[in-house]
Design a protein around this motif. Structure first.
Motif, PDB file in Angstrom:
ATOM      1  N   VAL A 273       0.863  -1.175   0.000  1.00  0.00           N
ATOM      2  CA  VAL A 273       0.000   0.000   0.000  1.00  0.00           C
ATOM      3  C   VAL A 273       0.903   1.230   0.000  1.00  0.00           C
ATOM      4  O   VAL A 273       1.735   1.401   0.893  1.00  0.00           O
ATOM      5  N   GLU A 274       0.774   2.036  -1.057  1.00  0.00           N
ATOM      6  CA  GLU A 274       1.654   3.190  -1.211  1.00  0.00           C
ATOM      7  C   GLU A 274       0.997   4.463  -0.675  1.00  0.00           C
ATOM      8  O   GLU A 274      -0.187   4.710  -0.913  1.00  0.00           O
ATOM      9  N   PHE A 275       1.811   5.269   0.010  1.00  0.00           N
ATOM     10  CA  PHE A 275       1.338   6.540   0.554  1.00  0.00           C
ATOM     11  C   PHE A 275       2.306   7.663   0.192  1.00  0.00           C
ATOM     12  O   PHE A 275       3.484   7.413  -0.055  1.00  0.00           O
ATOM     13  N   LEU A 286      -2.046   6.468  -1.949  1.00  0.00           N
ATOM     14  CA  LEU A 286      -1.795   6.654  -3.379  1.00  0.00           C
ATOM     15  C   LEU A 286      -2.429   5.540  -4.198  1.00  0.00           C
ATOM     16  O   LEU A 286      -3.215   5.752  -5.093  1.00  0.00           O
ATOM     17  N   GLU A 287      -1.994   4.313  -3.910  1.00  0.00           N
ATOM     18  CA  GLU A 287      -2.494   3.153  -4.653  1.00  0.00           C
ATOM     19  C   GLU A 287      -2.031   1.898  -3.940  1.00  0.00           C
ATOM     20  O   GLU A 287      -1.217   1.949  -3.022  1.00  0.00           O
ATOM     21  N   MET A 288      -2.580   0.764  -4.386  1.00  0.00           N
ATOM     22  CA  MET A 288      -2.087  -0.513  -3.861  1.00  0.00           C
ATOM     23  C   MET A 288      -1.564  -1.338  -5.018  1.00  0.00           C
ATOM     24  O   MET A 288      -2.205  -1.434  -6.062  1.00  0.00           O
ATOM     25  N   ASN A 289      -0.375  -1.930  -4.829  1.00  0.00           N
ATOM     26  CA  ASN A 289       0.185  -2.826  -5.836  1.00  0.00           C
ATOM     27  C   ASN A 289      -0.052  -4.261  -5.384  1.00  0.00           C
ATOM     28  O   ASN A 289       0.417  -4.675  -4.327  1.00  0.00           O
ATOM     29  N   THR A 290      -0.799  -4.995  -6.217  1.00  0.00           N
ATOM     30  CA  THR A 290      -1.276  -6.323  -5.793  1.00  0.00           C
ATOM     31  C   THR A 290      -0.335  -7.442  -6.232  1.00  0.00           C
ATOM     32  O   THR A 290      -0.727  -8.365  -6.925  1.00  0.00           O
TER      33      THR A 290
END
Ligand code: ADP
Ligand code: ADP
Ligand code: MG
Length: 480
Positions: A273-275, A286-290
């Motif tokens: 989980v990016e912040f 920001l977004e989540m990289n799965t």
């Protein structure tokens, strides 16, 4: 799980196979004609040629990969990162064919693959967001109104974007219409989806992300943060864990927020989980990289947990053997992405043959790579050669080790980001911890790097000359 196919190439394919081997699992490599002699092909127990060099004819051909997996009676497919790793359709097809996809369920991939759908999904879970809109926008007048409300500068982002691509900063109202048009058409051609949205441009943020891990028994944990603020073209080059700016309190808050994001999409496996963190230490989702993240090794080093092993265990349906309270940070880890790029020429890809390739070996240094001396660096794929990772008791120690490792890493035939990594490690702003995502723009220039290299060469020449004179003197001594 007795046999795993790795649907990837390069360092990440090797890295996944090494853990599989350690767990007593057989490995299958897939490869394109450009990778016939690649180390990941040699390392695997079995290997299947799936197509021509362009990834659209090989590493992106889910159908061929699944066919190979069935023929070789594979139990699980690990997608690595990039390529098919965030392709929900592929994950679904794998499962439909009775093979385990080592990653989250396709629903989570779909939601988090769209930055807009992701915002929508996490909205109800008390997650701080970057001020902006949470739906696609096409109307320029409406965009202007929103931008004025948020305040310039703003960022136009592609909902389907990734890898630092599909972003445009707009400083002034008069540039908005033009930039929006470009952003939409770029998103259309790069991602096949022209949806764009607007976010406030946070002026001096740090990129801090949280590693999460969830099993199928309802346990979701976080493995602390990674600091990834040293970027070029919005893409990371140097990463570290832990971050020097997080207090225990913020770390806990961000960790808990990341766990809520994971829960919002019923996440399973390893994810990130990016912040963004602003000057006042407010953080925004920001977004989540799965998928497994490029920079996952720094987390492995400070927690002592093999993330690929955990991915495989979770995919087998096992329950996590540790709880949040069992996890702690030990020491400090640093990673440099060694790209075949020219840091003296705007980080443009530098392909060619690895005429010389000698890697550092020392305690505290981990090298994840997928190349050997004499190999060509193909133009078809991401130009990352290796990840150079160092681990020390303290940040200072990890930085010192990184400088030593860079000095003893010899690459000839292509230009690399190695000298850039040294520039970063020696820079006062990096050493003091006082930097943000604009490090490169603020402090770096080809001229500065060139003058550092020249200075080093001059010093080396002086040392060599002194040695020469000393040797001459010694040679003369006996005749005296
Ligand atoms: P990470 O997010 O793991 O830190 P990157 O953003 O550099 O790392 O992306 C990981 C890999 O996936 C890179 O090889 C990058 O080129 C690729 N990638 C990421 N997103 C996309 C995308 N939307 N389209 C194509 N390639 C992508
Ligand atoms: P990608 O999918 O390409 O990884 P991200 O949304 O994760 O896209 O953003 C990549 C990088 O772009 C961030 O690490 C940061 O440097 C910059 N960035 C993204 N959004 C913002 C923002 N709102 N303000 C400032 N910088 C941003
Ligand atoms: Mg990102």
């Amino acid at each position: 799980m007795k046999k795993i196919l790795v649907a990837n190439r390069g360092e990440i394919a090797l890295r996944v196979m090494k853990t599989a081997q350690k767990m007593g699992i057989k490995t299958v490599a897939v490869y394109s004609t450009a990778d016939r002699n690649a180390p990941h092909v040699k390392f695997a127990d079995e290997a299947v040629l799936i197509g021509e060099a362009p990834s659209s004819e090989s590493y992106l051909r889910g159908d061929k990969i699944i066919e190979a997996a069935q023929q070789l009676k594979v139990d699980g497919i690990h997608p690595g990162y990039g390529f098919l790793s965030e392709n929900a359709g592929f994950a679904e097809d794998v499962e439909k064919n009775g093979i385990t996809f080592i990653g989250p369920r396709s629903k989570a991939i779909t939601i988090m693959g769209s930055k807009l759908a992701a915002k929508e999904a996490v909205k109800k879970y008390d997650i701080p967001m970057v001020p902006g809109i949470d739906e696609a926008i096409t109307d320029v007048e409406e965009a202007k109104k929103i931008a004025l409300e948020i305040g310039f500068p703003i960022l136009i982002k592609a909902s389907a974007g990734g890898g630092g691509k599909g972003m445009r900063i707009v400083e002034k109202e008069k540039d908005l219409a033009d930039q929006m048009k470009r952003a939409i058409s770029e998103a259309e051609s790069a991602f096949g989806d022209g949806s764009v949205f607007i976010e406030k441009y946070i002026s001096s943020p740090r990129h801090i992300e949280i590693q999460v891990l969830a099993d199928t028994h309802g346990n979701t944990l976080h493995l602390f943060e990674r600091e990834c603020s040293i970027q070029r073209r919005h893409q990371k080059v140097v990463e570290e864990a832990p971050s020097v700016v997080l207090t225990e309190e913020i770390r806990k808050k961000m960790g808990e927020a990341a766990v809520r994001v994971a829960k919002a999409c019923d996440y399973i496996g390893a994810g990130t989980v990016e912040f963004l963190l602003d000057d006042d230490k407010n953080f925004y989702f920001l977004e989540m990289n799965t998928r497994l993240q490029v920079e996952h090794p720094v987390t492995e080093l400070i927690t002592g947990i093999d993330l690929v092993e955990q991915q495989i265990r979770v995919a087998r349906g096992e329950e996590l053997k540790f709880a949040q309270k069992d996890l702690e940070i030990n020491g400090h880890a640093l990673e440099l992405r060694v790209y075949a790029e020219d840091p003296l020429n705007d980080f443009l890809p530098s392909v060619g043959k690895l005429e010389r390739y000698r890697t550092p070996h020392q305690e505290g240094i981990r090298l994840d790579d997928g190349f050997e001396e004499g190999m060509e660096v193909p133009i078809y794929y991401d130009p990352m050669l290796a990840k150079l990772i160092t681990y020390g008791k303290s940040r200072e120690e990890a930085i010192q080790l990184m400088i030593q490792a860079i000095n003893s890493y010899e690459v000839e035939g292509v230009m690399t980001t190695l000298p850039f990594g040294k520039f970063v490690c020696e820079h006062e702003a990096f050493r003091s911890g006082n930097f943000d995502t604009h490090f490169v723009k603020k402090y770096y220039s080809a001229e500065k790097l060139e003058s550092e290299i020249e200075e080093e060469a001059r010093l080396a020449a002086v040392i060599a000359l002194k040695q020469y004179l000393r040797d001459q003197q010694q040679l003369r001594l006996p005749s005296n």
